[in-house]
Design a protein around this motif. Structure first.
Motif, PDB file in Angstrom:
ATOM      1  N   ASN A 384      -5.580  -5.402   9.146  1.00  0.00           N
ATOM      2  CA  ASN A 384      -4.981  -4.660   8.029  1.00  0.00           C
ATOM      3  C   ASN A 384      -3.524  -4.273   8.232  1.00  0.00           C
ATOM      4  N   SER A 387      -0.788  -7.072   4.147  1.00  0.00           N
ATOM      5  CA  SER A 387      -1.603  -7.433   2.991  1.00  0.00           C
ATOM      6  C   SER A 387      -1.578  -8.950   2.826  1.00  0.00           C
ATOM      7  N   GLN A 416       2.168  -2.947   6.846  1.00  0.00           N
ATOM      8  CA  GLN A 416       1.412  -2.337   5.756  1.00  0.00           C
ATOM      9  C   GLN A 416       1.057  -0.914   6.138  1.00  0.00           C
ATOM     10  N   SER A 418      -1.515   1.780   6.211  1.00  0.00           N
ATOM     11  CA  SER A 418      -2.960   1.958   6.059  1.00  0.00           C
ATOM     12  C   SER A 418      -3.397   3.332   6.517  1.00  0.00           C
ATOM     13  N   ASN A 469      -1.467  -0.248   1.573  1.00  0.00           N
ATOM     14  CA  ASN A 469      -2.668  -1.086   1.572  1.00  0.00           C
ATOM     15  C   ASN A 469      -3.347  -0.938   0.199  1.00  0.00           C
ATOM     16  N   GLN A 471      -6.143  -1.944  -1.260  1.00  0.00           N
ATOM     17  CA  GLN A 471      -7.558  -1.535  -1.387  1.00  0.00           C
ATOM     18  C   GLN A 471      -7.712  -0.026  -1.182  1.00  0.00           C
ATOM     19  N   GLN A 472      -7.010   0.480  -0.168  1.00  0.00           N
ATOM     20  CA  GLN A 472      -7.120   1.922   0.118  1.00  0.00           C
ATOM     21  C   GLN A 472      -6.528   2.757  -1.009  1.00  0.00           C
TER      22      GLN A 472
END
Ligand code: ADP
Ligand code: MG
Length: 485
Positions: A384, A387, A416, A418, A469, A471-472
């Motif tokens: 992670n 991306s 990224q 995260s 990130n 998705q987060q």
């Protein structure tokens, strides 16, 4: 009226021996013209050929790989014809007693089915030299380069068992996979190491009788093969539907200009006056020699596919693609061992990397992105750090020679974000700064809210310069907005 297509292939495979089939001259590709042609290759009077044992062994290995009968006594013949780049005036080849007899090759098709293609035989022979046509406005000239003269070949002749371009290409790829896995050919199609002659005919659907065929010679890419077959099928159907008949002829297809044309008529069988070559003894192969070669056969594409499914939990389809080509299989396994993530390694090898190599017409063995470098990139995707979008940028950087994934991530500041604390803060800031959007979101009915999320996402990604990130962020955003309802 509907038509069936019938296709048979003849494939010339250059064997990866160091020296020629009947002389000690080097077979290395790309040398200055005529620096690798000795007196035997030049057909000097008084010279005699000496058979290269390695070429014989390679041909037998191919036979074993396709479950063929091995000709325990095979023989060389002279096929007489004049060619400017063949000073002997004949090609030394095999006709009546080839080294490899009937065999079978299984091909896999895109719909998941498989099909057997019968091999009629495969024989040993020598390659010719090359005519080079050079010049400009003022002077045009042709030269003869005999470096390739005498390079060992096997010619593999299939039965007419294929019925469309997809099957022919699958068959060609399978043969490529087999000979490169055996290590008997370098598989470099752009250097002419494998050349395909495609025999095509059409017949009324269901008819038992084969139509008259044409042969399109010397195709050296799968794409050109597919184009040539499709166009030839259309042409033949047009001719017949207009009341004409197909002439049995040899044709050429130029993949660059997309022009197909007739090269020579084959209506009267050429009289090559084959006769046994008096300079070469019959080739006798013992059971022990065959058994020894069989014991030492390397892993073949079908076995490798099964192993990839088992060892890396890949789908049959992915394993099939990755194992079909020896160099690709080796590359994939090196990426996997560098990143310990077979699924991502498979995706990147078959996806981004293969697409880019295809586009630039570079073989995977010469990839500017090494397996270790791709493994480094996959590692950063898996943990992670970057991306998917950043990964593409990093890939471009590696391709351009800017170093490893970590070098490029560092140099371009692509890391990224995260860290959930930092992301929470970022989302909160964007929501505070855009109160009107938030009010609008709250007052919208539930069904339409989903669409509005995209607007927030855009602003957050912008605020993070693309480094959050996604998705987060998505999760945190949905949570925070939900809390406001
Ligand atoms: P030749 O002796 O003229 O070289 P072969 O019988 O050896 O002809 O066949 C050469 C190739 O042509 C083989 O690959 C074979 O499968 C293919 N072939 C033969 N007949 C047909 C046909 N009617 N349509 C398509 N391919 C054919
Ligand atoms: Mg033939």
């Amino acid at each position: 009226m509907s038509w069936d297509t019938v296709i048979g292939l003849e494939i010339h495979v250059q064997l990866a021996t160091k020296t020629k089939i009947f002389s000690g001259a080097s077979t290395a590709y790309g040398a200055e013209p005529n620096t690798q042609a000795c007196a035997i290759d030049l057909a000097m009077p008084g010279t005699l050929p000496v058979l290269n044992k390695q070429a014989v062994n390679y041909a037998i290995m191919f036979g074993l790989a396709i479950d063929a009968e091995i000709g325990q006594v095979s023989a060389f013949e002279r096929k007489n014809y004049f060619y400017p780049d063949s000073p002997k005036g004949y090609q030394t080849t095999q006709l009546e007693r080839p080294i490899v007899g009937r065999g079978n090759v299984e091909i896999q098709l895109a719909d998941g089915s498989s099909k057997n293609v019968r091999i009629h035989h495969a024989h040993l022979e020598e390659d010719a030299g090359k005519s080079l046509h050079e010049g400009n406005f003022n002077s045009n000239f042709s030269g003869i380069d005999l470096n390739r003269a005498g390079t060992p070949l096997i010619e593999i002749v299939s039965e007419p068992d294929m019925c469309n371009a997809e099957e022919a290409v699958a068959f060609a790829r399978k043969i490529h996979g087999i000979v490169t896995s055996l290590g008997i050919c370098d598989g470099e199609m752009s250097q002419g190491s494998m050349r395909f002659d495609v025999n095509v005919s059409v017949k009324p659907s269901g008819s038992e009788t084969l139509g008259i065929r044409t042969e399109t010679k010397n195709l050296n890419s799968y794409k050109f093969m597919e184009e040539a077959i499709k166009r030839e099928v259309e042409r033949q159907i047009d001719v017949i539907e207009d009341g004409g008949t197909i002439a049995q002829e040899t044709r050429l297809y130029n993949g660059d200009t997309k022009v197909a044309r007739s090269m020579r008529s084959k209506e009267e069988a050429n009289d090559y006056r084959y006769f046994p070559c008096p300079d070469l003894l019959p080739v006798v192969v013992s059971d022990e020699e065959v058994a020894e070669l069989r014991r030492n056969l390397p892993e073949l594409p079908d076995a490798r596919q099964a192993r990839f499914v088992e060892q890396y939990s890949l789908s049959d389809y992915d394993a099939g693609i990755l194992s079909s080509d020896a160099a690709m299989a080796k590359y994939f396994e090196a990426v996997t061992s560098a990143c310990n993530n077979a699924k991502l390694a498979a995706n990147w090898t078959m996806g981004e990397l293969s697409a880019r190599l295809n586009n630039e017409d570079i073989s995977i063995a010469n990839s500017p992105v090494s397996a270790e470098q791709l493994g480094g990139l996959v590692t950063r995707i898996a943990d992670n750090s970057i991306s998917g979008k950043m990964a593409k940028e990093v890939f471009e950087g590696i391709w351009a020679g800017e170093g490893s994934a970590d070098d490029i991530i560092e140099a371009r500041g692509l890391k990224q974000v995260s860290d959930s604390g930092a992301l929470e803060q970022m989302v909160a800031d964007v929501l505070t700064a855009n109160q009107a959007m938030v009010d609008d979101y709250i007052s919208t009915d539930e069904a339409k809210r989903k669409k509005k999320l995209g607007g927030f996402m855009g602003k957050i990604m912008q605020a993070s310069k693309g480094q959050a990130n996604p998705q987060q962020v998505n999760q945190i955003l949905a949570q925070k907005l939900n809390d406001l309802l």
